[in-house]
Structures are given as C-alpha cells and as structure tokens.
Design an enzyme around this catalytic site. Structure first.
Site, PDB file in Angstrom:
ATOM      1  N   HIS A  95       0.840  -1.202   0.000  1.00 52.31           N
ATOM      2  CA  HIS A  95       0.000   0.000   0.000  1.00 52.31           C
ATOM      3  C   HIS A  95       0.875   1.252   0.000  1.00 52.31           C
ATOM      4  O   HIS A  95       1.992   1.230   0.508  1.00 52.31           O
ATOM      5  CB  HIS A  95      -0.923   0.007   1.228  1.00 52.31           C
ATOM      6  CG  HIS A  95      -1.986  -1.042   1.195  1.00 52.31           C
ATOM      7  ND1 HIS A  95      -1.750  -2.338   1.589  1.00 52.31           N
ATOM      8  CD2 HIS A  95      -3.274  -0.995   0.795  1.00 52.31           C
ATOM      9  CE1 HIS A  95      -2.865  -3.044   1.443  1.00 52.31           C
ATOM     10  NE2 HIS A  95      -3.805  -2.259   0.958  1.00 52.31           N
ATOM     11  N   GLU A 194     -10.608   8.565   6.995  1.00 46.21           N
ATOM     12  CA  GLU A 194     -10.987   9.946   6.713  1.00 46.21           C
ATOM     13  C   GLU A 194     -11.632  10.601   7.934  1.00 46.21           C
ATOM     14  O   GLU A 194     -12.232   9.936   8.775  1.00 46.21           O
ATOM     15  CB  GLU A 194     -12.006   9.995   5.562  1.00 46.21           C
ATOM     16  CG  GLU A 194     -11.450   9.553   4.234  1.00 46.21           C
ATOM     17  CD  GLU A 194     -11.185   8.056   4.182  1.00 46.21           C
ATOM     18  OE1 GLU A 194     -11.946   7.275   4.795  1.00 46.21           O
ATOM     19  OE2 GLU A 194     -10.186   7.673   3.550  1.00 46.21           O
ATOM     20  N   ASN A 236     -17.115  -1.164   6.378  1.00 43.32           N
ATOM     21  CA  ASN A 236     -17.532  -0.179   7.382  1.00 43.32           C
ATOM     22  C   ASN A 236     -18.184   0.992   6.662  1.00 43.32           C
ATOM     23  O   ASN A 236     -17.897   1.257   5.503  1.00 43.32           O
ATOM     24  CB  ASN A 236     -16.313   0.324   8.177  1.00 43.32           C
ATOM     25  CG  ASN A 236     -15.257   0.945   7.269  1.00 43.32           C
ATOM     26  OD1 ASN A 236     -14.443   0.230   6.668  1.00 43.32           O
ATOM     27  ND2 ASN A 236     -15.276   2.254   7.148  1.00 43.32           N
TER      28      ASN A 236
HETATM   29  I1  8IG Z   1     -11.421  -1.736   5.046  1.00 45.42           I
HETATM   30  O1  8IG Z   1     -13.295   3.853   5.716  1.00 45.42           O
HETATM   31  C1  8IG Z   1     -11.369   0.206   4.796  1.00 45.42           C
HETATM   32  N1  8IG Z   1     -10.418   0.768   4.066  1.00 45.42           N
HETATM   33  N2  8IG Z   1      -9.808   5.280   3.106  1.00 45.42           N
HETATM   34  N3  8IG Z   1     -11.570   4.552   4.426  1.00 45.42           N
HETATM   35  C2  8IG Z   1     -10.470   4.286   3.686  1.00 45.42           C
HETATM   36  N4  8IG Z   1      -9.998   3.064   3.511  1.00 45.42           N
HETATM   37  C3  8IG Z   1     -10.676   2.074   4.101  1.00 45.42           C
HETATM   38  C4  8IG Z   1     -11.810   2.274   4.875  1.00 45.42           C
HETATM   39  C5  8IG Z   1     -12.291   3.587   5.048  1.00 45.42           C
HETATM   40  N5  8IG Z   1     -12.235   1.076   5.314  1.00 45.42           N
END
Ligand code: 8IG
Length: 274
Positions: A95, A194, A236
């Site tokens: 990442h 975020e 989520n």
């Molecule tokens: I799993 O809520 C996951 N990856 N940016 N925001 C961002 N990346 C994520 C999120 C999220 N949940």
C-alpha cells in the site's frame, strides 16, 4: 557483485519482467490469463479454485515486499480453472502508506501483465458512503477518483481513462448477482481513515466508496492494457456516515462474516470471465 542504483535491476519494469520469469519457472506455466488481488474479506475465494498448482512466497520474488497488514498474506498462487484458464492470485499487496513507493504498489499488476494476463480483478475492503449500504455488502467499482497525489506513470504517458473499469466485466459480475450496486471509488493515501469532513468532500465530488489501494493499481493495469474488474467489500460505513468510530478490528470482523458469500460470488464471477 555490487549493483548500482542505475542498474536495470532497480528499474521497476525490469523487476517485473524478472519476477514474471521466476513465476514461469515456479509454476511451469508460460501464460496466465487472469490475475486477482484479494483484499480484506475476499480471501476465502481462493479455496473455490481447487488445489493450487503452485504457491510462491512473495519474499522470494524480485521486487516484492512482505505485507505488513494483519489479514493480508504474502504469497502468489497459481490455479487452473475447470475451463482451462490459468489464474494467479496476487496475495502480496503493498500500500502507498507503507512508504515503499508507488512502483512497489503496482508491482504485482506489472508482473501479471508480463505473464500474459489480460484480465485483472481487484478486490478490496473499503468504507461506504452511500447511506443505503450496509457493512458486509459487496459492490462493483464503476469509476474512481485518485486523491493520492501520485501515479505509477512516468513521463508523457497520456493513457485514456474513460473506461478504467470494463463495462463488459461489470456486466459479467451483474450476470452473477443482479442485485449488486455500484459506485465510484475514491482513493486516499491513508493510513488514517478519513475525517467526516473528508468523507463529505468525497461525497460532494461524486464518490461512493473510500479506500487506500485500488485506483493506483487500476491505472497501472490500464497502462499495461489489462481489462479491470473492481469489487469492494463495504466493511464499514465511512466516518460521519457511521455512528461509531472506525476500527481495523471492525473491518476484519465484517470481512470474516461476509467471507462465505464473497467467496462464492467472486469464484462464480471468475469462472464466467471472458
Ligand atoms: I477496510 O473507511 C477500509 N479501508 N480510506 N476509508 C479508507 N480506507 C478504508 C476504509 C475507510 N475502510
């Protein structure tokens, strides 16, 4: 032998050629047809592909880095589907937030391209912005907004981005499950999730999904001419949409609960890919 930083060994594209050659040797397969990146929640699909022909430790391949994130594996596995297609599971994702550089992030995509792959399936776990979405729900990525302020492309590489996520492949996914919704994926650099204000910004821009992985991989895939299918598991609700704070534990839990359904969905989609 000392290797200088100017050596071709450090050139990202030659590292990808080297790794592809190592995979050809390890698998005995000249050409792979489909590559799949399994993100959070999607790992169960692998067992639907039968016995792997080979499982390769990414740490032994040129240009790969051991994954740091709990819940991600560090292997590449090769399978042959009943329809004869050779598929490669890319279980070693880097990442942007790991600070290995954008070339490390897209390395598996470039390796796949060098193995002859024409179709790339990118899956991820992500936050959902659409208020109707529920954690545990898979959605199709229709387009993306790259908010990472970087790109895997160098120089005057003006590639067309008008259909990054193939309409044809999205229709294959819909043929398997017509109830799948779709949305625009917004990639943030992370690793922090975020703020509610950033989620409102993403929504105002036309975003539906927030994540940290897929847009850069899709750009590299389009540079290499691969067709891309993107699938997000909404693990989520994005910050401010969700009434509770976000946690990585919640993400892993949503992944585990959805895993059976996702495995079935993804393996059926893959079996129908052109
Ligand atoms: I799993 O809520 C996951 N990856 N940016 N925001 C961002 N990346 C994520 C999120 C999220 N949940």
């Amino acid at each position: 032998m000392a290797t200088s930083v100017d050596s071709p060994a450090f050139n990202p594209k030659s590292l990808a050629i080297q790794a592809a050659e190592q995979i050809r040797e390890a698998t005995g397969v000249e050409t792979h047809d489909i590559a799949i990146t399994l993100g959070s929640g999607w790992g169960g699909a692998a067992k639907h592909f039968g016995e792997p022909r080979a499982v390769i430790d990414a740490g032994n391949l040129a240009g790969f880095h051991r994954s740091e994130v709990v819940g991600h594996s560090g292997t590449l596995s090769s399978y042959q589907l009943p329809n004869g297609r050779n598929i490669l599971i890319l279980g070693a994702r880097a990442h942007l937030y790991q600070d290995l550089g954008v070339d490390a992030v897209v390395h598996p995509v470039r390796v796949a391209a060098n193995l002859g792959v024409k179709t790339l399936v990118l899956t991820n776990g992500a936050g959902g912005i659409k208020p109707t979405w529920k954690p545990g729900q898979p959605v199709i990525i229709s387009d993306h907004i790259n908010l990472t302020a970087t790109t895997p492309l160098r120089g005057a590489t003006f590639i067309d981005m008008s259909e990054v996520y193939s309409r044809e492949l999205r229709d294959v996914a819909l043929s398997v499950d017509p109830t799948l919704d779709d949305g625009v994926y917004v990639q943030f650099r992370g690793p922090q999730y975020e703020t509610p204000a950033e989620v409102r910004m993403a929504r105002a821009m036309g975003g539906d999904i927030v994540g940290m992985s897929t847009a850069l991989e899709a750009i590299a895939a389009r540079e290499a001419g691969l067709k891309v299918l993107g699938l997000s598991l909404i693990t989520n609700l994005a910050a401010g949409i969700s009434p509770t704070p976000l946690s990585h534990a919640e993400v892993l839990e949503a992944g585990r609960e959805a895993e059976g359904r996702l495995a079935e969905l993804l393996s059926t989609i893959v079996s129908r890919l052109p």
